[in-house]
Structure formats: C-alpha cells, structure tokens
Design a protein around this motif. Structure first.
Motif: not given
Length: 311
Positions: A104-111, A142-148, A290-292, A300-307
């Motif tokens: 399972i992969e989850v891509n998390m934006p740095v902001g 700032e609310p816009a931090h999620t766009d970082a 650094f993000g995309s 962005d920050i990529l998490m991988k779970l192997d199961y």
C-alpha cells in the motif's frame, strides 16, 4: 528488494546482461556499502575511467544502480549508488511465493503536516509563491500551509499523520514500512558544507538519525519550480529512503537502529512520522523538505506498507 518472475522478460534480460561480466560485479562490490564517483571506482579497480563509465551505464540502464551529478573541485562528478540491497527471482511459476504479498502506498504532500515547531530561518513556498512571510514561524499555521511544496526551518520538527489502511484487515502480517522523501540541510541562502543531524520518529518511537552533508544550491533543481531563477537559494535535496523490517531500521540501506516493524505499534488506524532536529543534536543544521514539482524528484513524502494476508 527487487522481485522478478519469468514474466519480466525484458527486465530479466537487462539484469542478466548487467551481471554477466566480472568487472560490473566488482563495480557493484565497490558501492555495496557506500557511494563512489566513477573516478574513485576507476582508481580502486585500476581501470580506465572510460571503461568504468561505459559499464556503469549498463548497470544504470538495468536499474541496478542510480547515478547523480555532484559538484567537484573542477566541474562535476557522477556519483554511483546501488538501487537494491536484494534481488529475488522466482523461476517456477507453479509457486508464486510473493503472490499474496501486497504493498500500500500513500503520498503525503509536504504541506499537509499535522503539527510543527519551526524557528528561523524558515518558510514555505507553494505552487504560486511564498506562503505568509519568510522567517516568520506563524506562517506554518496559515490555512494555505497545506499547499506548500517546499518547507524549511532551522530547528524544530514537522509531523505527518498517515492512514494505516492495513488496520482493517484480519490475519495480516506486516513485513515492512518505508518512507521516501527529498531532504537536505537548511542554511541562510545555501551552503554545500552544512551538516545537519536529522532525526525520524514513527509513532513517537525514535527510529534513526541521518546527517545531511549540506544545503544544496550549487545548481538549479531539475524541476522547473518557483525557485528556478533564485540561484542563491536552496535548489534540491537528497532522495532519502527509510526502511523498517524485522531486521531493524535502515536509512539508505545502512542499519541505523534496532527498531523493527514489531516495535512500532502499527495496530492502529494512523501512523505518525515526525522529522526534526533534536535539542541535543551535534549539528543543528536545519531541514529543507521538497514536494512535487520542486527540487530534483517529482514526489512528496511517500509511505509504503508491505504486508501479507493469511487465510
């Protein structure tokens, strides 16, 4: 680990060709536990630089190694890094040993951090420019931090909350968790020789520390971002890989701690990753993330779970 079967005809052919000469195997031996430039490998193996360069190209085309250009005393140098610690080839289609293993992969934006402490020099840049004011810690709220797409700070930490999508499964066996991110130190403007001891925690458990060698701004990042013309500014980072399995915690394939997949308390719906500078760190050289669309790597920050699921 690279998993291949007889169905991967082109990849197997390229892999076997890359491993078909003693010289290329000796090149892999040279970079098994460290990164070396082509010139260093040539000197160690008493072989011409042109011969090593030609064989490195074959290894890179097969996917066994990756290379990056780094600044040298005179011009640039190409540095070689191994891409895999292990390779598994299943030669019997009747026994697909890894058929039940999934990722399972989850891509998390740095902001999209859920918590932070940031001290100057600090700031955030989004897709259209600076968010808030540079060197003002309140900009991180700032609310816009999620766009970082690019964030930096001298001391403190950022914390991300990932969904644990294996939590809903019964009879599950976790084999590993990994994180990949582009990261480096943070200096005023930039400074290639600027070490920073960057520590990582998963679910409040310290898993390891990586010392970034510097804040990289000697060339433009490969991605055409807002920073493209700000040549005095941090431009790119190092693509860092953290892997935790039954054997321990590895950063760029180097064992850094005895924290294993079983000690991280992963039987809960969320997984927390904290990235920061410890108060007692020897090198408090800050962090750039650094993000995309920014830096050298479009992620962005990529998490991988192997199961693996058991009946």
């Amino acid at each position: 680990m690279l998993h291949l079967t007889l169905e991967n005809v082109d990849q197997l052919s390229a892999l076997c060709n890359a491993l078909s000469t003693p010289l290329r195997i000796r090149i892999l031996q040279q970079i098994s536990d460290k990164n070396l430039s082509i010139v260093q490998i040539a000197e160690n193996l008493n072989t011409s630089v042109s011969t090593i360069a030609a064989n490195v190209k074959v290894l890179e085309e097969s996917g066994l190694i990756i290379t990056d250009l780094h600044t040298a005393t005179r011009g640039t140098k190409r540095v070689c890094t191994k891409n895999y610690a292990d390779i598994f080839i299943n030669l019997d289609a009747r026994y697909p040993l890894f058929a039940s293993r999934k990722t399972i992969e989850v891509n998390m934006p740095v902001g999209h951090f859920s918590n932070c402490i940031a001290t100057p020099t600090c700031g955030l840049i989004g897709s259209t420019g600076t968010i808030g004011s540079e060197d003002l810690p309140s900009a991180f709220f700032e609310p816009a931090h999620t766009d970082a797409r690019h964030i930096w700070f001298r001391t403190g930490h950022v914390e991300y909350r990932f969904p644990n999508n294996t939590y809903r499964f019964q009879n599950i066996e976790l084999h590993g968790i990994g994180f990949s991110m582009e990261i480096c130190s943070e200096a005023p403007n930039y400074e290639m020789d600027w070490p920073s001891d960057i520590t990582f925690w998963i679910n409040d458990r310290e898993v390891g520390t990586w010392t970034s060698p510097g804040d990289f701004g000697d060339r433009k990042g490969k991605l055409k971002s807002y920073l493209w013309n700000k040549t005095f500014f941090t431009q790119y980072g190092h693509l860092l890989n953290i892997s935790i399995n039954q054997a321990g915690t590895f950063i760029d394939d180097v064992l850094v701690s005895q924290q294993t997949i079983d000690t991280l308390d992963l039987k809960q719906p969320g997984i927390t990753l904290r990235i920061g500078i410890k108060e007692e760190a020897e090198h408090k050289g800050g962090i750039n993330l650094f993000g995309s669309g920014f830096g050298d790597h479009d992620q962005d920050i990529l998490m991988k779970l192997d199961y693996q699921l058991h009946e």
